[in-house]
Design a protein around this motif. Structure first.
Motif, mmCIF file in Angstrom:
data_model
loop_
_atom_site.group_PDB
_atom_site.id
_atom_site.type_symbol
_atom_site.label_atom_id
_atom_site.label_comp_id
_atom_site.label_asym_id
_atom_site.label_seq_id
_atom_site.Cartn_x
_atom_site.Cartn_y
_atom_site.Cartn_z
ATOM 1 N N PRO A 42 5.300 14.202 8.139
ATOM 2 C CA PRO A 42 4.278 15.077 7.545
ATOM 3 C C PRO A 42 3.940 14.747 6.087
ATOM 4 C CG PRO A 42 5.777 16.359 8.885
ATOM 5 C CD PRO A 42 6.345 14.978 8.846
ATOM 6 N N GLU A 43 4.973 14.510 5.281
ATOM 7 C CA GLU A 43 4.689 14.212 3.874
ATOM 8 C C GLU A 43 4.003 12.855 3.717
ATOM 9 O OE1 GLU A 43 9.108 13.346 4.668
ATOM 10 O OE2 GLU A 43 7.586 14.837 5.209
ATOM 11 N N ASP A 44 4.324 11.906 4.625
ATOM 12 C CA ASP A 44 3.670 10.607 4.591
ATOM 13 C C ASP A 44 2.212 10.734 5.004
ATOM 14 O OD1 ASP A 44 6.064 9.498 3.857
ATOM 15 O OD2 ASP A 44 6.557 8.714 5.842
ATOM 16 N N ALA A 45 1.949 11.586 5.974
ATOM 17 C CA ALA A 45 0.579 11.764 6.451
ATOM 18 C C ALA A 45 -0.320 12.291 5.347
ATOM 19 C CB ALA A 45 0.566 12.710 7.649
ATOM 20 N N ARG A 64 6.059 5.071 12.813
ATOM 21 C CA ARG A 64 6.894 5.174 11.619
ATOM 22 C C ARG A 64 7.583 3.856 11.279
ATOM 23 N NH1 ARG A 64 9.224 11.309 12.965
ATOM 24 N NH2 ARG A 64 7.128 12.233 13.050
ATOM 25 N N PHE A 65 7.883 3.039 12.301
ATOM 26 C CA PHE A 65 8.564 1.771 12.046
ATOM 27 C C PHE A 65 7.582 0.651 11.711
ATOM 28 C CE2 PHE A 65 10.312 -2.304 13.503
ATOM 29 C CZ PHE A 65 11.466 -2.351 12.747
ATOM 30 N N GLU A 66 6.468 0.569 12.440
ATOM 31 C CA GLU A 66 5.569 -0.575 12.291
ATOM 32 C C GLU A 66 4.607 -0.442 11.116
ATOM 33 O OE1 GLU A 66 5.898 -3.287 13.818
ATOM 34 O OE2 GLU A 66 7.195 -2.766 15.507
ATOM 35 N N VAL A 67 4.053 0.750 10.886
ATOM 36 C CA VAL A 67 3.105 0.908 9.775
ATOM 37 C C VAL A 67 3.600 1.881 8.724
ATOM 38 C CG1 VAL A 67 1.076 0.189 11.084
ATOM 39 C CG2 VAL A 67 1.760 2.577 11.136
ATOM 40 N N GLY A 68 4.443 2.824 9.129
ATOM 41 C CA GLY A 68 5.090 3.720 8.174
ATOM 42 C C GLY A 68 4.138 4.353 7.196
ATOM 43 N N VAL A 69 4.430 4.176 5.924
ATOM 44 C CA VAL A 69 3.600 4.748 4.865
ATOM 45 C C VAL A 69 2.882 3.649 4.079
ATOM 46 C CG1 VAL A 69 5.361 4.764 3.043
ATOM 47 C CG2 VAL A 69 3.633 6.606 3.126
ATOM 48 N N ASP A 70 2.847 2.430 4.634
ATOM 49 C CA ASP A 70 2.228 1.278 3.975
ATOM 50 C C ASP A 70 0.705 1.363 4.109
ATOM 51 O OD1 ASP A 70 1.312 -1.124 3.086
ATOM 52 O OD2 ASP A 70 2.599 -2.368 4.348
ATOM 53 N N ASP A 105 -1.532 -0.708 3.235
ATOM 54 C CA ASP A 105 -2.117 -1.978 3.669
ATOM 55 C C ASP A 105 -2.077 -2.108 5.189
ATOM 56 O OD1 ASP A 105 -2.639 -2.757 1.060
ATOM 57 O OD2 ASP A 105 -0.705 -3.758 0.820
ATOM 58 N N ALA A 106 -0.947 -1.703 5.789
ATOM 59 C CA ALA A 106 -0.834 -1.762 7.244
ATOM 60 C C ALA A 106 -1.840 -0.823 7.900
ATOM 61 C CB ALA A 106 0.591 -1.400 7.663
ATOM 62 N N TRP A 107 -2.026 0.349 7.317
ATOM 63 C CA TRP A 107 -2.990 1.297 7.870
ATOM 64 C C TRP A 107 -4.413 0.774 7.703
ATOM 65 C CZ3 TRP A 107 -2.364 5.635 10.752
ATOM 66 C CH2 TRP A 107 -1.040 6.104 10.894
ATOM 67 N N ALA A 108 -4.681 0.099 6.595
ATOM 68 C CA ALA A 108 -6.015 -0.470 6.398
ATOM 69 C C ALA A 108 -6.303 -1.554 7.439
ATOM 70 C CB ALA A 108 -6.126 -1.050 4.985
ATOM 71 N N VAL A 109 -5.303 -2.373 7.733
ATOM 72 C CA VAL A 109 -5.455 -3.383 8.781
ATOM 73 C C VAL A 109 -5.724 -2.700 10.121
ATOM 74 C CG1 VAL A 109 -4.276 -5.166 10.122
ATOM 75 C CG2 VAL A 109 -4.027 -5.104 7.624
ATOM 76 N N LEU A 110 -4.969 -1.667 10.397
ATOM 77 C CA LEU A 110 -5.119 -0.941 11.661
ATOM 78 C C LEU A 110 -6.541 -0.399 11.800
ATOM 79 C CD1 LEU A 110 -2.587 1.554 13.176
ATOM 80 C CD2 LEU A 110 -4.999 2.159 13.038
ATOM 81 N N VAL A 111 -7.052 0.205 10.742
ATOM 82 C CA VAL A 111 -8.398 0.786 10.794
ATOM 83 C C VAL A 111 -9.445 -0.295 11.046
ATOM 84 C CG1 VAL A 111 -10.178 1.911 9.408
ATOM 85 C CG2 VAL A 111 -7.841 2.801 9.397
ATOM 86 N N ARG A 112 -9.270 -1.452 10.382
ATOM 87 C CA ARG A 112 -10.243 -2.533 10.555
ATOM 88 C C ARG A 112 -10.227 -3.080 11.981
ATOM 89 N NH1 ARG A 112 -8.279 -4.324 5.520
ATOM 90 N NH2 ARG A 112 -7.114 -6.003 6.544
#
Length: 270
Positions: A19-22, A233-239, A241-248
């Motif tokens: 929740p806090e990461d979200a 939580r393991f693959e993208v977590g709170v990164d 950059d990883a979330w930006a890649v995912l969105v793209r």
């Protein structure tokens, strides 16, 4: 339908983060809180995402009259299920007749002269088996299971019953299983939530369905969430950059949700 970072798929994945990461990720990505949707609106979105037919059963299992009314109107709902909805039959844990919000006459469902079980036993071809299976309602499944236990039903009858999305899992298991049978069930849209979350292709569509699951079938949605939350939580977590890649990648990614998460995390880590 909405594109980009406000897409329901992103909202669903963010709901699986801590929740806090979200909260942090929403701020970094510029994603607001998801909208609240009425049942009718959610059903239209789910249909647009090409959800498997089992979604209709997951909805019915909520024993919610408003959701049942939406299932009644769905083009893939068999007449026997529509009849059960009109009779207030519970599909989940409710122990009493449900309120009925639909105003319609019961559909006429022809039963051959041999009766429900007799017609299934006489099904020497798939077309006849499917016609016999269409007559099976909530009150008939136990009778069918008992009959099959006494003497196995013909293969065509077993298949026609199994591809009914409301066929009880215990009966489907009683019919047996093998790789070809399992593949046909998948192609017929008969799946479990966890299986759909892991194996469903075009991650964007799968995640979109699961986002609206919180409105339409929240209890079964937890099964899908339990599979995907550890990966999020393991693959993208709170990164970010990883979330930006995912969105793209989300719009065009043809693989499964686990593949999307692993790919996004790996690219961000370089």
């Amino acid at each position: 339908m909405t594109r980009g970072i406000g897409h329901p798929a992103v909202h669903f994945l963010l709901s699986l983060a801590e929740p806090e990461d979200a909260v942090l990720l929403r701020r970094r990505l510029g994603v607001g809180e998801p909208e609240q949707h009425a049942v009718e609106h959610a059903v239209k979105w789910v249909a647009g995402f090409g959800a498997p037919r089992s979604v209709l059963l997951w909805m019915l299992e909520e024993d919610d009259p408003a959701i049942n009314a939406a299932v009644f109107d769905h083009e893939d709902t068999p007449d026997a299920v529509r009849r059960d909805i009109l009779r207030g039959r519970p599909f989940g844990a409710a122990g009493q007749r449900l309120e009925v919000l639909v105003r319609a006459d019961e559909p006429e469902i022809p039963v051959g002269a041999a009766g429900v079980v007799g017609e299934l036993r006489a099904a020497a071809k798939l077309k006849r088996a499917r016609a016999a299976a269409r007559a099976v309602g909530r009150d008939d499944w136990d009778l069918v299971a008992e009959a099959d236990g006494e003497e196995p039903l013909p293969g065509y009858a077993r298949w026609a019953l199994s591809e009914r999305f409301d066929c009880p899992p215990a009966l489907r298991a009683q019919f047996g299983s093998h790789a070809k049978f399992d593949r046909r069930l998948w192609e017929a849209g008969v799946v479990e939530p966890a299986e759909y979350a892991e194996r469903g292709r075009r991650a964007r569509q799968v995640l979109g369905v699961l986002h609206f699951a919180r409105v339409l079938f929240p209890r079964r949605a937890q099964e899908a969430a339990a599979v995907l939350a550890p990966l999020v939580r393991f693959e993208v977590g709170v990164d970010p950059d990883a979330w930006a890649v995912l969105v793209r990648r989300l719009q065009t990614f043809a693989g499964t949700v686990p593949e999307l998460l692993r790919t996004s995390g790996a690219i961000a880590r370089g």
